[in-house]
Design a protein around this motif. Structure first.
Motif, PDB file in Angstrom:
ATOM      1  N   LEU A   1     -23.811   6.986 139.675  1.00 17.41           N
ATOM      2  CA  LEU A   1     -24.069   8.387 139.333  1.00 17.41           C
ATOM      3  C   LEU A   1     -24.746   9.016 140.555  1.00 17.41           C
ATOM      4  O   LEU A   1     -25.933   8.808 140.783  1.00 17.41           O
ATOM      5  CB  LEU A   1     -24.972   8.448 138.092  1.00 17.41           C
ATOM      6  CG  LEU A   1     -24.904   9.700 137.222  1.00 17.41           C
ATOM      7  CD1 LEU A   1     -23.507   9.986 136.706  1.00 17.41           C
ATOM      8  CD2 LEU A   1     -25.861   9.576 136.038  1.00 17.41           C
TER       9      LEU A   1
ATOM     10  N   PHE B   1     -16.436  16.501 132.924  1.00 12.69           N
ATOM     11  CA  PHE B   1     -17.765  17.118 132.955  1.00 12.69           C
ATOM     12  C   PHE B   1     -17.636  18.619 133.152  1.00 12.69           C
ATOM     13  O   PHE B   1     -16.947  19.068 134.070  1.00 12.69           O
ATOM     14  CB  PHE B   1     -18.591  16.553 134.118  1.00 12.69           C
ATOM     15  CG  PHE B   1     -19.136  15.171 133.882  1.00 12.69           C
ATOM     16  CD1 PHE B   1     -20.425  14.982 133.399  1.00 12.69           C
ATOM     17  CD2 PHE B   1     -18.369  14.048 134.146  1.00 12.69           C
ATOM     18  CE1 PHE B   1     -20.932  13.711 133.186  1.00 12.69           C
ATOM     19  CE2 PHE B   1     -18.874  12.769 133.942  1.00 12.69           C
ATOM     20  CZ  PHE B   1     -20.169  12.597 133.460  1.00 12.69           C
TER      21      PHE B   1
ATOM     22  N   CYS C   1     -27.383   4.354 129.661  1.00 12.07           N
ATOM     23  CA  CYS C   1     -27.190   4.666 131.086  1.00 12.07           C
ATOM     24  C   CYS C   1     -28.517   4.325 131.773  1.00 12.07           C
ATOM     25  O   CYS C   1     -29.296   5.211 132.134  1.00 12.07           O
ATOM     26  CB  CYS C   1     -26.836   6.155 131.197  1.00 12.07           C
ATOM     27  SG  CYS C   1     -26.291   6.673 132.822  1.00 12.07           S
TER      28      CYS C   1
ATOM     29  N   HIS D   1     -18.361  16.490 128.442  1.00 13.48           N
ATOM     30  CA  HIS D   1     -19.792  16.708 128.631  1.00 13.48           C
ATOM     31  C   HIS D   1     -19.935  18.221 128.718  1.00 13.48           C
ATOM     32  O   HIS D   1     -19.570  18.826 129.727  1.00 13.48           O
ATOM     33  CB  HIS D   1     -20.263  16.017 129.915  1.00 13.48           C
ATOM     34  CG  HIS D   1     -21.681  16.344 130.293  1.00 13.48           C
ATOM     35  ND1 HIS D   1     -22.602  15.378 130.624  1.00 13.48           N
ATOM     36  CD2 HIS D   1     -22.343  17.522 130.410  1.00 13.48           C
ATOM     37  CE1 HIS D   1     -23.760  15.948 130.921  1.00 13.48           C
ATOM     38  NE2 HIS D   1     -23.629  17.248 130.808  1.00 13.48           N
TER      39      HIS D   1
ATOM     40  N   ASN E   1     -29.969  10.663 135.999  1.00 11.57           N
ATOM     41  CA  ASN E   1     -29.873  11.148 134.611  1.00 11.57           C
ATOM     42  C   ASN E   1     -29.352  10.048 133.710  1.00 11.57           C
ATOM     43  O   ASN E   1     -28.178   9.716 133.736  1.00 11.57           O
ATOM     44  CB  ASN E   1     -28.879  12.313 134.525  1.00 11.57           C
ATOM     45  CG  ASN E   1     -29.423  13.621 135.071  1.00 11.57           C
ATOM     46  OD1 ASN E   1     -28.900  14.674 134.778  1.00 11.57           O
ATOM     47  ND2 ASN E   1     -30.482  13.560 135.880  1.00 11.57           N
TER      48      ASN E   1
ATOM     49  N   HIS F   1     -22.499  13.105 123.528  1.00 14.01           N
ATOM     50  CA  HIS F   1     -23.964  13.287 123.521  1.00 14.01           C
ATOM     51  C   HIS F   1     -24.414  14.686 123.108  1.00 14.01           C
ATOM     52  O   HIS F   1     -25.172  15.343 123.814  1.00 14.01           O
ATOM     53  CB  HIS F   1     -24.609  12.861 124.837  1.00 14.01           C
ATOM     54  CG  HIS F   1     -24.024  13.431 126.110  1.00 14.01           C
ATOM     55  ND1 HIS F   1     -23.710  14.738 126.257  1.00 14.01           N
ATOM     56  CD2 HIS F   1     -23.728  12.833 127.305  1.00 14.01           C
ATOM     57  CE1 HIS F   1     -23.257  14.934 127.490  1.00 14.01           C
ATOM     58  NE2 HIS F   1     -23.239  13.797 128.136  1.00 14.01           N
TER      59      HIS F   1
ATOM     60  N   ASP G   1     -24.985   6.394 124.766  1.00 15.21           N
ATOM     61  CA  ASP G   1     -25.031   6.865 126.155  1.00 15.21           C
ATOM     62  C   ASP G   1     -25.977   5.962 126.955  1.00 15.21           C
ATOM     63  O   ASP G   1     -26.798   6.444 127.739  1.00 15.21           O
ATOM     64  CB  ASP G   1     -25.455   8.338 126.233  1.00 15.21           C
ATOM     65  CG  ASP G   1     -25.150   8.945 127.593  1.00 15.21           C
ATOM     66  OD1 ASP G   1     -24.601   8.235 128.464  1.00 15.21           O
ATOM     67  OD2 ASP G   1     -25.487  10.126 127.795  1.00 15.21           O
TER      68      ASP G   1
ATOM     69  N   THR H   1     -29.255  13.407 130.204  1.00 19.62           N
ATOM     70  CA  THR H   1     -28.580  14.695 130.080  1.00 19.62           C
ATOM     71  C   THR H   1     -27.598  14.676 128.935  1.00 19.62           C
ATOM     72  O   THR H   1     -26.798  13.750 128.867  1.00 19.62           O
ATOM     73  CB  THR H   1     -27.824  15.019 131.393  1.00 19.62           C
ATOM     74  OG1 THR H   1     -28.755  14.933 132.466  1.00 19.62           O
ATOM     75  CG2 THR H   1     -27.249  16.410 131.368  1.00 19.62           C
TER      76      THR H   1
ATOM     77  N   LYS I   1     -12.544  11.638 129.828  1.00 15.86           N
ATOM     78  CA  LYS I   1     -13.754  12.467 129.814  1.00 15.86           C
ATOM     79  C   LYS I   1     -13.770  13.378 131.037  1.00 15.86           C
ATOM     80  O   LYS I   1     -13.365  12.967 132.129  1.00 15.86           O
ATOM     81  CB  LYS I   1     -14.994  11.579 129.827  1.00 15.86           C
ATOM     82  CG  LYS I   1     -16.323  12.368 129.891  1.00 15.86           C
ATOM     83  CD  LYS I   1     -17.540  11.481 129.837  1.00 15.86           C
ATOM     84  CE  LYS I   1     -18.811  12.308 130.018  1.00 15.86           C
ATOM     85  NZ  LYS I   1     -20.037  11.513 129.978  1.00 15.86           N
TER      86      LYS I   1
ATOM     87  N   TYR J   1     -22.625  19.543 136.556  1.00 16.40           N
ATOM     88  CA  TYR J   1     -22.679  18.928 137.892  1.00 16.40           C
ATOM     89  C   TYR J   1     -21.635  19.529 138.841  1.00 16.40           C
ATOM     90  O   TYR J   1     -20.736  18.833 139.320  1.00 16.40           O
ATOM     91  CB  TYR J   1     -22.493  17.406 137.802  1.00 16.40           C
ATOM     92  CG  TYR J   1     -23.450  16.687 136.871  1.00 16.40           C
ATOM     93  CD1 TYR J   1     -24.820  16.717 137.092  1.00 16.40           C
ATOM     94  CD2 TYR J   1     -22.978  15.981 135.777  1.00 16.40           C
ATOM     95  CE1 TYR J   1     -25.694  16.055 136.231  1.00 16.40           C
ATOM     96  CE2 TYR J   1     -23.842  15.311 134.921  1.00 16.40           C
ATOM     97  CZ  TYR J   1     -25.196  15.357 135.155  1.00 16.40           C
ATOM     98  OH  TYR J   1     -26.052  14.696 134.310  1.00 16.40           O
TER      99      TYR J   1
ATOM    100  N   HIS K   1     -22.667   2.950 129.972  1.00 16.99           N
ATOM    101  CA  HIS K   1     -22.433   2.988 131.427  1.00 16.99           C
ATOM    102  C   HIS K   1     -23.020   1.740 132.065  1.00 16.99           C
ATOM    103  O   HIS K   1     -24.190   1.716 132.447  1.00 16.99           O
ATOM    104  CB  HIS K   1     -23.127   4.198 132.056  1.00 16.99           C
ATOM    105  CG  HIS K   1     -22.682   5.528 131.527  1.00 16.99           C
ATOM    106  ND1 HIS K   1     -21.650   6.247 132.080  1.00 16.99           N
ATOM    107  CD2 HIS K   1     -23.155   6.287 130.495  1.00 16.99           C
ATOM    108  CE1 HIS K   1     -21.491   7.391 131.416  1.00 16.99           C
ATOM    109  NE2 HIS K   1     -22.403   7.435 130.444  1.00 16.99           N
TER     110      HIS K   1
ATOM    111  N   HIS L   1     -19.993   4.820 123.996  1.00 12.30           N
ATOM    112  CA  HIS L   1     -20.529   5.556 125.150  1.00 12.30           C
ATOM    113  C   HIS L   1     -21.589   4.713 125.864  1.00 12.30           C
ATOM    114  O   HIS L   1     -22.776   4.767 125.529  1.00 12.30           O
ATOM    115  CB  HIS L   1     -21.110   6.894 124.686  1.00 12.30           C
ATOM    116  CG  HIS L   1     -21.431   7.837 125.804  1.00 12.30           C
ATOM    117  ND1 HIS L   1     -21.425   9.214 125.641  1.00 12.30           N
ATOM    118  CD2 HIS L   1     -21.764   7.635 127.101  1.00 12.30           C
ATOM    119  CE1 HIS L   1     -21.749   9.787 126.787  1.00 12.30           C
ATOM    120  NE2 HIS L   1     -21.978   8.842 127.691  1.00 12.30           N
TER     121      HIS L   1
HETATM  122  N1  DUC Z   1     -23.685  12.237 131.074  1.00  9.26           N
HETATM  123  C1  DUC Z   1     -23.413  11.094 130.522  1.00  9.26           C
HETATM  124  O1  DUC Z   1     -22.608  11.015 129.602  1.00  9.26           O
HETATM  125  N2  DUC Z   1     -24.038   9.992 130.932  1.00  9.26           N
HETATM  126  C2  DUC Z   1     -24.960   9.979 131.987  1.00  9.26           C
HETATM  127  C3  DUC Z   1     -25.216  11.247 132.619  1.00  9.26           C
HETATM  128  C4  DUC Z   1     -24.529  12.397 132.061  1.00  9.26           C
HETATM  129  O2  DUC Z   1     -24.735  13.509 132.485  1.00  9.26           O
END
Ligand code: DUC
Ligand code: ZN
Ligand code: ZN
Length: 470
Positions: free
Chosen positions: A66, A153, A318, A184, A345, A240, A316, A289, A151, A156, A61, A59
């Motif tokens: 973003l 989300f 990031c 996520h 984030n 995460h 993660d 996050t 992946k 968001y 980035h 994981h």
């Molecule tokens: N989720 C992630 O996995 N990475 C960065 C930001 C987020 O919300």
């Protein structure tokens, strides 16, 4: 490449612990024995050191967009930083941009990474538009392109969030082909309401990032994600995981025989919500996050790692700089001055995962030495279709090897790390256990403080469909 002989190290894997010599030929482990002859090989004395399989961080980035922001590590700087921390394989993300197909997103990221990568790498694809066209590409991505995990989300809304129907459709398709779905898990709609309420009341400081993302909304979404996967009859992987409520959902499902898996990250294991009380804008450094949680959650996470309710520790990674200089406001936390909801984030960490987990986990008596290797290398390789090439010290495996000094103290700091980011979550923390040498497919890339690797030497890893075997 000539042969390499690593002599007399303590070979530690997810299951083994013994002293041996390791011979490397053509980038792979050729032989392991109590004593091997020196012959013409380049010899490295590993006595007093542990020999670990290269870390696998699933994981990260690198140069990742973003919203209006972009992370400040390039593939070159981020993977070099990973190598210094004992990680020889990363799985990064290809984000499907608006109007783009998943395959186009992958090709774009491959072109960016290929000339720069200093360690081996793969990609998960982040699906943002679950259309018939997108779904139709998934079988070839899994079976030909080596992308076996996708992946989505649940947070968001209006930006990255996919609704339950889209998640379920993807699960059905991915499951049919043996892939894995990563989620996520946070209830994005509810969090949006809380953010709007906080801002309307004039609450703009970084602390409100945490207060508007309550752990029960991670628990709710985790439960929902698992139930969707259960109906679709596919394994699910929560990224995460930070909250006890989310872990409870995983434990409950696993107890019923459901294939629910999850990772957590070092920042949730070592830091708590109190970091947001730092003065001025300093709390922004800890805006990731999900946010940092309380001691109850932290305790539950360690317990989960110990008893395999959590399978993996990833970072993660990031990274956004704290200061605007030198990479500009869009790679900086300063975007969120005066409005916590605009703080990019994410937080850095790719270089510190292995030493932190060794020091706090093994040194702290919370997990065994074998479990430490399993969490940082073997389990991630297995979960995402890289094993036994990666995550193992065995004849025929890639010679991704870390010589690790378990006694050596050192200080974690942004002044000595190798990432572009200008701060560390763990600034000034002393840990015991240091990465001394790192071999990537038999090539020495890190030797103490010296960097010997080359951008472009990292190779793209086509991954197998682990969902069939997990
Ligand atoms: N989720 C992630 O996995 N990475 C960065 C930001 C987020 O919300
Ligand atoms: Zn996320
Ligand atoms: Zn992430």
């Amino acid at each position: 490449m000539g042969e390499v002989l690593i002599k007399g190290g303590r070979v530690v894997t997810a299951v083994d612990d013994y002293v041996a010599d390791i011979l490397v030929k053509d980038g792979q482990i050729e032989a392991i024995a109590r004593h091997l002859p020196n012959s013409d090989a380049e010899v490295h004395n590993a006595s007093g050191l542990m020999v670990l399989p290269g870390g696998v961080d699933v994981h990260t980035h690198m140069e990742f967009p973003l919203g209006p922001a972009e992370t400040c590590d390039t593939f070159e700087t981020g993977t070099r930083s990973a190598a210094f921390g004992g990680t020889t394989t990363i799985i990064d993300f290809a984000l499907q941009k608006q109007g783009e197909t998943p395959k186009q997103a992958l090709d774009r990221r491959l072109a960016l990474a290929e000339p720069q990568a200093c360690v081996d790498y793969g990609f998960h694809i982040i699906l943002t538009e679950v259309t018939p066209e997108s779904l139709s590409e998934l079988p070839d991505l899994i079976n030909q392109d080596g992308v076996s995990s996708f992946k989505m989300f649940m947070a968001y809304p209006g930006v990255l969030m996919v609704d339950d129907a889209g998640i379920f459709r993807t699960m059905r398709k991915v499951g049919t082909h043996g892939g894995m779905v990563n989620l996520h898990a946070e209830n994005g709609g509810v969090i949006q309401v809380l953010i709007e309420e906080a801002l309307a009341q004039g609450n703009t400081s970084p602390k409100y990032h945490a207060l508007t993302r309550p752990s029960i909304m991670e628990g709710e979404a985790s439960h929902r994600a698992i139930r969707l996967a259960e109906l679709a009859e596919i394994p699910v992987y929560l990224v995460h995981l930070s909250a006890k409520e989310a872990l409870d959902a995983v434990v409950e499902a696993r107890d019923r025989g459901i294939s629910a898996f999850a990772e957590t990250c070092p920042h949730y294991l070592f830091l708590t919500i109190e970091e947001y009380d730092r003065p001025d804008f300093d709390g922004a450094k800890y805006v990731m996050t999900p946010p940092l949680r309380d001691h109850t959650c932290q305790h539950a996470l360690w317990r989960g790692l110990k008893f395999d309710d959590l399978q993996i520790v990833s970072t993660d990674h990031c990274p956004f700089c704290f200061s605007e200089r030198p990479f500009g406001i869009h790679r900086s936390k300063q975007l969120g001055q005066g409005d916590f909801s605009q703080i990019p984030n994410g937080a850095p960490g790719v270089e510190f995962r292995v030493p932190l987990l060794y020091d706090g986990g093994v040194g702290g008596g919370k997990i065994s030495l074998n479990r430490f290797v399993q969490l940082t290398s073997t389990a991630p390789a297995k979960m995402f279709g890289l094993f036994p090439q990666k995550g193992a010290i065995a004849v025929g495996s890639d010679a991704d090897l870390v010589l690790f000094d378990p006694q050596k103290p050192h200080i974690l700091s942004a002044s000595t790390h190798h990432s572009n980011v200008d701060y560390s979550l763990f600034e000034g923390r002393q840990v015991t256990g240091k990465v001394e040498k790192v071999f990537l497919r038999g090539e020495l890339v890190v030797d103490g403080d010296r960097w010997l690797g080359k951008p472009g030497n990292g190779r793209y890893q086509k991954r197998s469909a682990s969902g069939r075997v997990i």
